[in-house]
Scaffold this motif. Sequence first.
Motif, PDB file in Angstrom:
ATOM      1  N   LEU A 160       0.857  -1.180   0.000  1.00  0.00           N
ATOM      2  CA  LEU A 160       0.000   0.000   0.000  1.00  0.00           C
ATOM      3  C   LEU A 160       0.896   1.234   0.000  1.00  0.00           C
ATOM      4  CD1 LEU A 160      -2.402  -1.073   2.904  1.00  0.00           C
ATOM      5  CD2 LEU A 160      -2.538  -1.725   0.485  1.00  0.00           C
ATOM      6  N   ILE A 161       0.661   2.139  -0.919  1.00  0.00           N
ATOM      7  CA  ILE A 161       1.436   3.382  -1.005  1.00  0.00           C
ATOM      8  C   ILE A 161       0.504   4.550  -0.754  1.00  0.00           C
ATOM      9  CG2 ILE A 161       2.797   4.880  -2.502  1.00  0.00           C
ATOM     10  CD1 ILE A 161       3.731   2.358  -3.986  1.00  0.00           C
ATOM     11  N   PHE A 162       0.746   5.278   0.335  1.00  0.00           N
ATOM     12  CA  PHE A 162       0.001   6.492   0.649  1.00  0.00           C
ATOM     13  C   PHE A 162       0.938   7.662   0.361  1.00  0.00           C
ATOM     14  CE2 PHE A 162      -1.929   3.157   3.218  1.00  0.00           C
ATOM     15  CZ  PHE A 162      -3.274   3.345   2.956  1.00  0.00           C
ATOM     16  N   GLN A 163       0.725   8.280  -0.775  1.00  0.00           N
ATOM     17  CA  GLN A 163       1.675   9.251  -1.316  1.00  0.00           C
ATOM     18  C   GLN A 163       1.298  10.685  -0.955  1.00  0.00           C
ATOM     19  OE1 GLN A 163       2.075   9.502  -5.735  1.00  0.00           O
ATOM     20  NE2 GLN A 163       1.961  11.692  -5.278  1.00  0.00           N
ATOM     21  N   PRO A 164       2.249  11.479  -0.485  1.00  0.00           N
ATOM     22  CA  PRO A 164       1.975  12.893  -0.270  1.00  0.00           C
ATOM     23  C   PRO A 164       2.111  13.690  -1.572  1.00  0.00           C
ATOM     24  CG  PRO A 164       4.236  12.431   0.346  1.00  0.00           C
ATOM     25  CD  PRO A 164       3.616  11.109  -0.075  1.00  0.00           C
ATOM     26  N   ALA A 165       1.602  14.908  -1.560  1.00  0.00           N
ATOM     27  CA  ALA A 165       1.998  15.949  -2.520  1.00  0.00           C
ATOM     28  C   ALA A 165       1.800  15.605  -3.989  1.00  0.00           C
ATOM     29  CB  ALA A 165       3.462  16.325  -2.278  1.00  0.00           C
TER      30      ALA A 165
END
Length: 422
Positions: A160-165
């Motif tokens: 799972l990748i929770f990406q900022p910005a």
Amino acid sequence: MNDPQPAGRAALATADNRAPAGPGSDLRARVRAYEAELIAFRRDLHRHPELGRQEFRTTRLLRERLVTAGLQPRVLPGGTGMVVDIVPAGTPSGAPFLAFRADIDALPIDDAKIDTPYRSTLPGRAHACGHDVHTSVVLGAGLVLADAARWGELKQPVRLIFQPAEEVMPGGALDVIKAAGMAGVGRIFAVHCDPKVQVGRVGLRVGAITSACDRLLLGLDGPGGHTARPHLTTDLVTAVARMAAELPAALARRMDPRWGVSLVFGRIAAGSAPNVIPQHAELEGTVRCLDLAGWREAPEVLDELVGRIAETHRAKWALDYHRGVPPVVNEQESIAQLEAAMTARFAAGGGPVVEDTEQSLGGEDFSWYLEHAPGALARLGVRGPREKGVRDLHQGDFDVDERAIAVGVELFSSLALEHGRI
């Protein structure tokens, strides 16, 4: 916008009809068991939106919930965003990950919704692009798959990748990649809210689904002078006007028209008095392109064209070209897996659940992940069946039919458990 009426599919049942979930239970029941929590989570994020690389509260809430589920999130070095691995017992070393990405940041605009209880509490900040939905979908898939791994039903590792910005340049996808977030990933998926697509459906497209988007700042300089004697100096106002008028057409004629290159200026600045030729002028705008080959070639061609026009007017020039994102190019096999999962899970209710979608001129930094692994971005339907018109993305009144969250969770969970192959 959260229409209480069913949309014609069992998958869109409300959270009040949740069934108990446990080993051997139906996937839909497992998703429904988390649906009310995920809707509440989305509403909390909507009330407390955070801009790019400032998503500390969002990151903390995600981390706390995933730790409670028995997972071990790794927060990115910048303090926002995280990567979470779900690895079934007995997974061989080096087995590739199936990855799901969510973007967690909001936009710097006001929330224009008036009577919505989950309206943003922060002036000038709003989840007006659906990232709160994307985040809730990937969180929900993580909870369902953590259960499946614990029960021995998950057969491949998932990341799972929770990406900022995502909404800024350079985008947070590069932060994830720099932190080795794509190391070992064999295939990656994401969804993006689409207010034109009805809830319960997804829009799919093989090939480019978004466009490249770059920014440029062109500065012109000269000695300045009196408007009575333009022949003795560099007439920067005329030079910058020619740049604005001629560059878009000249660039289009130098590039393959199938690439769909579009140069549009949004700001022009020169001078401060009617009888003074200025010493500096500026043009600022964007270059958008439908094709990866055109995106790679555009800066060099533009540099040459600017030099030719500037030389005609004896102007010094500096082109500051900011690379944004390449197009998101969906891989055919990944689209086939999305279509198979969506059809298997939702088509029983009758009516189409997958529709063709067009290429957008918008940019999306999911494209950077596809430089490292094949994958696809799907458009998640969020339009309620009774909604008249479209609440467009990046508008202050944007909202969704929240039943889309359960659809996204079931789609991703199905990919991991049944239809996703690396």
